[in-house]
Structures are given as C-alpha cells and as structure tokens.
Scaffold this motif. Structure first.
Motif, short mmCIF file in Angstrom:
data_model
loop_
_atom_site.label_atom_id
_atom_site.label_comp_id
_atom_site.label_asym_id
_atom_site.label_seq_id
_atom_site.Cartn_x
_atom_site.Cartn_y
_atom_site.Cartn_z
N GLY A 99 41.80 20.84 -2.73
CA GLY A 99 40.95 21.85 -3.37
C GLY A 99 40.55 22.95 -2.41
O GLY A 99 40.54 24.13 -2.78
N ILE A 100 40.21 22.58 -1.16
CA ILE A 100 39.84 23.60 -0.16
C ILE A 100 41.02 24.50 0.15
O ILE A 100 40.89 25.73 0.22
N LEU A 101 42.22 23.91 0.31
CA LEU A 101 43.41 24.72 0.57
C LEU A 101 43.71 25.64 -0.60
O LEU A 101 44.14 26.79 -0.41
N GLY B 201 34.90 31.43 4.57
CA GLY B 201 34.87 31.11 6.00
C GLY B 201 33.64 30.31 6.39
O GLY B 201 33.72 29.35 7.16
N GLU B 202 32.48 30.70 5.86
CA GLU B 202 31.24 29.98 6.18
C GLU B 202 31.29 28.53 5.71
O GLU B 202 30.84 27.62 6.40
N LEU B 203 31.84 28.30 4.52
CA LEU B 203 31.82 26.96 3.95
C LEU B 203 32.88 26.04 4.53
O LEU B 203 32.63 24.85 4.75
N PHE B 204 34.07 26.55 4.78
CA PHE B 204 35.20 25.67 5.08
C PHE B 204 35.76 25.82 6.50
O PHE B 204 36.49 24.93 6.95
N THR C 164 41.76 32.96 -2.29
CA THR C 164 41.04 34.04 -1.59
C THR C 164 42.01 35.02 -0.95
O THR C 164 41.84 36.25 -1.06
N ILE C 165 43.04 34.50 -0.30
CA ILE C 165 44.04 35.38 0.32
C ILE C 165 44.76 36.21 -0.73
O ILE C 165 44.97 37.43 -0.57
N VAL D 67 34.88 29.64 -5.14
CA VAL D 67 34.54 28.59 -4.19
C VAL D 67 34.34 27.25 -4.89
O VAL D 67 34.73 26.19 -4.38
N SER D 68 33.75 27.27 -6.09
CA SER D 68 33.49 26.02 -6.80
C SER D 68 34.77 25.31 -7.24
O SER D 68 34.74 24.12 -7.55
N LEU D 69 35.90 26.01 -7.25
CA LEU D 69 37.16 25.36 -7.61
C LEU D 69 37.54 24.26 -6.62
O LEU D 69 38.31 23.36 -6.97
N ALA D 70 37.01 24.33 -5.41
CA ALA D 70 37.36 23.31 -4.41
C ALA D 70 36.88 21.93 -4.82
O ALA D 70 37.48 20.92 -4.44
N GLY D 71 35.78 21.86 -5.56
CA GLY D 71 35.25 20.56 -5.95
C GLY D 71 35.79 20.02 -7.25
O GLY D 71 35.49 18.87 -7.62
N LEU D 72 36.60 20.81 -7.97
CA LEU D 72 37.08 20.37 -9.27
C LEU D 72 38.03 19.17 -9.19
O LEU D 72 37.85 18.20 -9.94
N PRO D 73 39.05 19.13 -8.33
CA PRO D 73 39.95 17.96 -8.30
C PRO D 73 39.25 16.64 -7.98
O PRO D 73 39.45 15.66 -8.71
N PRO D 74 38.46 16.52 -6.90
CA PRO D 74 37.84 15.22 -6.63
C PRO D 74 36.84 14.80 -7.71
O PRO D 74 36.76 13.61 -8.05
#
Length: 749
Positions: A111-113, A156-159, A119-120, A78-85
């Motif tokens: 990052g979210i995508l 799912g909860e976060l995004f 996850t998939i 999940v933390s990977l979503a914040g790495l690019p920005p």
C-alpha cells in the motif's frame, strides 16, 4: 510596463513644456519632468497593488474552496496505503480465519509503495516538468503546484522521514520526481523541492534539515530559478540553498561547502568541513531494521492500553492512553540507550556507529521525547548516554550527535529547540560552561569550547577554532558584551518540590493531547451512529461508521464495502485536524488568554507551563493539518482567529508559533518556507514577550529567523537564512541579510 510608461511620460511632458529631449540643456526642466513622471510611476504602482488586492478579495472564497479540495485529495491519496491491510483483516474476521501478521505487513508495504507511485504519477500529470518561469499567486498553475508540493511533503513525512534519510532510497525518491542526482550522494533532509530544477552532482552531502529549493515568492509572484551543486560539495545542517531576487540561478562551485545555518548566496567556502562519507548498503539496511524494531517494540504500551477503551469511561480511557504515551517514550529511550551502549561495547566502526545511531536518534525525536523538553529528564537521559551534565539544566535533546560520551555540559545551562552537532564522527570533546544560554538552531562543531556565562544567539555555528570568552553574547560571527547572569535566578528556577511538581504536571498535560483528541473523535463517532440524520455529526461521520459496521451489508462484496467506507477517510482526517485546532483555540483563549507585549513570565510560574502546552499544541496541530495548508488563505484565517492581525493577500509558509497576539502581517506580506517568527526572548530564566510587525509588501525569505520586537516596514526584505535581531527596524525598500542581518548595499534601489 512602468518603465515604458515612465519613458513615454517624460517625453510627453518634455514636449508639453516645449523642451527638446535631444538637446542636453535646461537640466532643471528635465528634472521637473522626471519628478512628475516618478510621481506618475508611483501612482501606477499603487493602482496595480489596489487592483491586485481587489482581484484577491474577489477570488479568496474560491481559492479557499480549491485549497480545501486539494487537502482532501492529498489525504485521500495517502489513506489508500491502509486500504489493503484493513480489507484483509476485516475479511479474515468475517470469515473466521486467522490474521497472519506477515501478510498484514506485506500488504501494508504494498500500500505504501502504491501511494508513492500514485504521488509520482500525479506530479508528472498535474504539474509536468518545471522550468524557470514566473507564476502569479492564486492562479490555477500556482494551485496545481501548491497541491502537488504539499502531497509530496505529506508522503515524505509519513513514509520516508526518519527511516530513509541518508540512504539511497531518498535519492531514488527525488530522482523519480525529476531531480538530477549523481553517485555517492548523501541527502539527510526531505526539504528538497522543485525537483526538476535541482541538480546535485557526485560525492555531495546534504546535512540534516537543510533546504534546497528553486523558487522564491516576492510581490505576489512565484519565481522559479535553478540550483546546481557541483561535485565534492557539502551543505551543512539547517543551511539554505536557493535563488534570490538578485541571483535566479544558483551554482555552488566544485569542492565548496555551505556551512551549517549558512546560505548559498553569501556563505560558500572552500574545502568542506563536514567530511561524512556515504554509508554502505549494509549500514543502510541495518539502520532501517534497527529503527523498525525499536519503533515496534516501544509501541506496545500505547497499543495495549489504548485497547482498554470503554464508552462509559472517557476519563479513564484518556488516562490509560496518556500513561501509554509516556510509557512508549520511556521504553524507546531505554532501548536507544541500550543500543548506544552496545555499539560502544561491541566496538563498531565510527562510520557505521554514526549512521546507525543517527537514524535511531532521528526516530527518537519523532517519538514523544518532546514530552520531556526543558525538564530534568533530558539531563538524566544524556547522563545515561554517557554525557557529563551539570545541575539545574533545562535542555532539549540534541540532533545529529552520536558521541554522547564526549559532551560535557556545566551547571545552569539553558537550551532552545533544535541544536545540532556537526563532525560527529570526530572523537573530540565538546565543552559547554556554566550558566550558558544557547537558543534555537545552534550548531556545535566537535571540539568547541564555550566559557561560562555565555549566550549563543539563534542560527549560530559554534566553531572549534573560535574562542568564546566569559560573559559575552555571540550571534553568528558577531560578539557583544553583557553583564553577568543572576545566579539566584538560575538556582530558584528548577529546585524544590514546586519545580518538580510543575514538570510532572507539564509532562502529563503534553502526553494527554493526542489521546484526548483521538478519544474525542471516537466519542463523536459513537454519538453520530446513534444520532438522527439531521445532526451535524451524523452527516459527517455516520456514513463511514455505518458502512464499516453494517452487518446487513452483503459479504459477497467486501471490497466494494471498504472502498465506499474509504471515501470518507479524508473527511474524517480533516475533521480530526479541525478537532485539534478547536482544542488549541480553547486552550489558548480559556487558559492563557491574550499575550501582551512587554510582559514577562517566570520559568517557575504556572503560566510558563501553560505556554509550553500551547507550544506543544501548536506543533501538534501543525503536524495534523496546518502544515498542509501553508501558503493558503486557510492558514491566514486560523491566525486571525487565534489573535494575529493579518491583512489581505498575505502568504504564510512559516513554521508554527504560539504567541499569535504579538504578530502583525499587513497586506501583501510574505513569509517564506522555514521562517521562524519568535514571539519571546529568554532573559535570566524569564520569558519576555514583544510585538513584531511586517508592514505591507514586506518579505522574509526562506529559512530566516525574525526575533521578537523587530519591525519590517513596507517593501522591506529579509534575505534567506538570515537572523533579524530583536528591536531591529528595517526601513522601506531596505534589504537586510546575514547573521545577524545588516543592511545590504543597494538595498534601497
């Protein structure tokens, strides 16, 4: 195996007694042989339980280690979503360039995508395609399924929650995970699991907080079945669709519906009552844009005030952030009220207005509106939205309602958490009389009329066609008589300066939970950066802090620098969750102490406000960490530390609770997903606490509610989506199901 052993034992005992099993005489000797065999069967079963318990104790430490590693893995993904920005902003600051908000937003979306894609992929690599099978608890196959299920829930909860419920995006998410979903399907819940075994056909609607799952846990084994919802069906809010020991493969017939709070095993009806059409692409896009704008605009007070943090003034920083949280909540509530009034003034269509306000209200419930639960702020806010609310009401904000102007609430009304409105598109007025008490998970149908001095129990669907007489108690479809409620208790509970002061103190305490925990973490980080390497805080926090702030690190490898720092982010998030657990532990034992059975607490007492704070801390701690530890040994250990009596081999998937001291879970007890264990009852605006016990190998299936003071003896069972009343006692090997739960035929067998 036991059946074969029993058969062979009967034969061997017959031969030993000189009996001929092919003849039909001497029934008495045969019955004696069968009695001895039955005793042998019990000994074999008992021996199996002891051996299973021994294996569990032997591997409990390794199981806890594997589950902790799984949690770190989930948070790392999940933390990977914040790495690019973050990488872009830090690089821009180092090079002296301007930070473009559009680029930050784009990188955040990418990052979210990326996290969703990872996850998939992890689901298909680690678990693969699920099939109907039986898996032993604590096996490696169970561990992989548990890890991926929690990862899917976390993403799912976060995004996806609040913003994409009821849209085609949620359908794509479930289809990518393996579910079969037809055309024109509306899904307003994220509680769809075991996706490979779920098939939802065309023109189907699934309501808010409904549960669709293809598994159940019983006797130390995870059983997988299948779920098929035929064309033209509907599943009401907070309903449950899933297999049971009696029915492994569930199929809802065509053009049927599962009513709100109902179960697919016993409550299917012809002719859907919910009748909500699929929203258009324009409505889905408009609701998403409006929700994002409301969230961004309302977050300004918290962000601006949280930036005023100074290391030398921790108390001032907590106070500023607390004011920011309250300001964020009030601002979002004001913007939502403006949106609701504007939709009515502009004259939007009923379907578009319902979908738009439904999405905004779900996001509103995610905002800190829970700070004002059971205060007069909720009553004033419903009046601002157009409802007619009486005096001295203690309410929570309703779910699923968009016709607020058609809601009339009398004086001295008390509500529990999670009350819904179905058929919200219908322009029919709903009336709730004076001194009405309705508890948790109550669904009102549009046009329902409730007379004064009624009590509506847990998991009750209030229908418009049913008459609710004065002075009765209604639980499900059963109505009881009772005495009249004391009017003096209602008047004294919420009037005067003392009650107002209590509410203000309660709101401030609730709002300070998040800022206090976050600023505690920042203070520990600052302390670790100045500490020696021998300290515990330095070992945990110093590598991340040093990597992010080291000026001597070569600027030619900023990506490597941030990747190294990001390796410590899951550890930091786990430590933040542990910090919230520590705060919960200290508040519970230092401020409240032990909850005693048969004790009462008045709504006007300081202990009631501390109890509400404890409930908020339980929900907050669950959201940060405990939710992703459900079904593991860690959650059992935490319950023991908080005062519960938890045996070995216990599987807890239930919702969080605050009255830990009142619950006993003996060896092998199982609480399924969505189970609510209630440790209190409301009587004349007083909390009454009663003890609840689940004996060895007792099972409470998914989406059920167990009220305080009830007992489930060994091998007893509570069916899915059931309500076990207070004071009820389930005998050994007995099965209770329904709302309210009643004995089922053949349960003892």
């Amino acid at each position: 195996v036991v059946s074969v052993l029993q058969h062979r034992t009967v034969a061997s005992l017959s031969e030993a007694l000189g009996l001929d099993s092919r003849t039909r005489g001497q029934e008495k000797s045969k019955s004696q042989a069968r009695g001895i065999a039955a005793g042998f069967e019990g000994a074999v079963e008992s021996r199996g339980e002891e051996q299973w318990s021994f294996v569990h104790r032997q591997h409990s430490v390794s199981a806890m280690a594997v589950q902790a590693a799984c949690v770190l893995f989930q948070l790392a993904v999940v933390s990977l979503a914040g790495l690019p920005p973050v990488w872009y902003m830090h690089s821009a600051v180092e090079q002296g360039r301007h930070i473009d908000p559009a680029v930050v937003f784009f990188l955040g979306v990418m990052g979210i995508l990326g996290v969703i894609g990872v996850t998939i992929a992890m689901k298909w690599v680690l678990v693969g395609k699920l099939r109907a099978a039986e898996i032993s608890l604590w096996s490696w196959r169970y561990m992989s399924w548990w890890c991926i299920q929690n990862l899917v829930r976390l993403v799912g909860e976060l995004f996806l929650r609040r913003r994409f419920e009821g849209t085609i995006v949620l359908n794509w998410w479930f289809m990518a995970l393996g579910a079969k979903i037809g055309k024109n399907v509306v899904i307003e819940t994220l509680d769809v699991v075991d996706h490979d075994l779920v098939h939802i056909m065309d023109n189907t609607r699934v309501g808010e907080d409904a549960q669709i799952m293809a598994h159940y846990i019983c006797g130390g084994t995870l059983y997988f079945g299948s779920v098929k919802i035929s064309e033209g069906c509907s599943v009401g809010p907070a309903a449950h669709v899933g297999p049971a020991p009696s029915v492994r493969n569930v199929q809802i017939p065509e053009a049927c519906s599962v009513p709100p709070l109902g179960s697919s095993s016993k409550d299917c009806r012809q002719q859907s009552r919910l009748g909500k059409s699929s929203p258009s692409a324009f409505a889905q896009g408009l609701s998403l844009a409006v929700v994002l704008c409301l969230e961004l605009c309302s977050a300004v007070p918290f962000v601006r005030l949280s930036l005023q943090y100074r290391e030398d003034s921790f108390a001032l920083a907590v106070w500023l952030c607390t004011v920011g949280v309250i300001g964020t909540s009030l601002l979002y509530m004001a913007l939502f009220a403006l949106l609701a009034r504007s939709c009515v003034a502009v004259g939007l269509g009923a379907a578009l207005r319902c979908h738009l306000l439904g999405a905004a209200s779900r996001s509103l419930l995610f905002q800190p509106i829970h700070l004002f639960t059971h205060t007069r702020v909720i009553s004033l806010y419903l009046s601002l939205l157009g409802s007619r609310v009486g005096k001295r009401c203690m309410l929570t904000f309703p779910l699923g309602s968009c016709q607020y102007s058609l809601l009339q609430i009398g004086d001295d009304v008390t509500s529990g958490s999670h009350w819904y409105f179905s058929n919200a598109e219908q322009c029919v007025e709903t009336k709730i009389g004076n001194r009405v008490v309705f508890t948790n998970h109550v669904v009102f149908e549009a046009g329902a009329q409730i007379a004064s001095e009624n009590t509506i129990g847990d998991r009750t669907f209030v229908e418009a066609a049913k008459q609710y007489a004065t002075g009765t108690i209604t639980v499900g479809t059963v109505t009881f008589g009772r005495g009249r409620q004391s009017e003096s208790d209602c008047v004294d509970a919420s009037t005067g300066c003392v009650g107002l002061a209590m509410e203000v103190v309660s709101v401030v305490l609730r709002a300070s939970i998040l800022p206090a925990i976050l600023l505690q973490a920042v203070a520990i980080l600052n302390a670790s950066s100045n500490a020696t390497s021998s300290s515990v805080t330095a070992v945990i926090f110093f590598p991340l802090w040093q990597t992010l702030s080291d000026e001597e690190c070569p600027s030619t490898v900023p990506m490597l620098r941030h990747c190294l720092a990001w390796c410590f982010v899951p550890v930091l998030l786990v430590c933040l969750g542990c910090l919230s657990c520590l705060n919960f532990f200290l508040v519970k034992w230092l401020c409240i102490g032990r909850f005693l059975p048969d004790s009462t607490t008045s709504f006007t007492s300081p202990r009631f406000q501390l109890w509400q704070l404890c409930v908020m801390l339980a929900a907050f701690t669950d959201a940060l960490l405990l939710r992703y530890l459900r079904g593991s040994e860690w959650i059992c250990t935490f319950c023991r530390l908080m005062g519960s009596n938890v045996g070995s081999n216990v599987s807890l998937w239930c919702e969080p609770f605050a009255e830990f001291d009142l619950f006993t879970f003996e060896d092998g007890a199982v609480l399924g997903p969505g189970v609510i264990m209630q440790g209190h009852a409301i009587n004349n605006l007083h909390l009454a606490h009663l003890a609840t016990k689940l004996a060895a190998r007792a099972t409470v299936h998914a989406a059920s509610t167990v009220l305080c003071g009830s007992t489930v003896e060994h091998h007893g069972t509570v069916g899915a989506a059931s309500l076990l009343l207070s004071g009820e006692r389930i005998k050994p090997h007995e099965v209770f199901a329904g709302i309210p739960a009643v004995p089922q035929a053949g349960g003892g067998a």
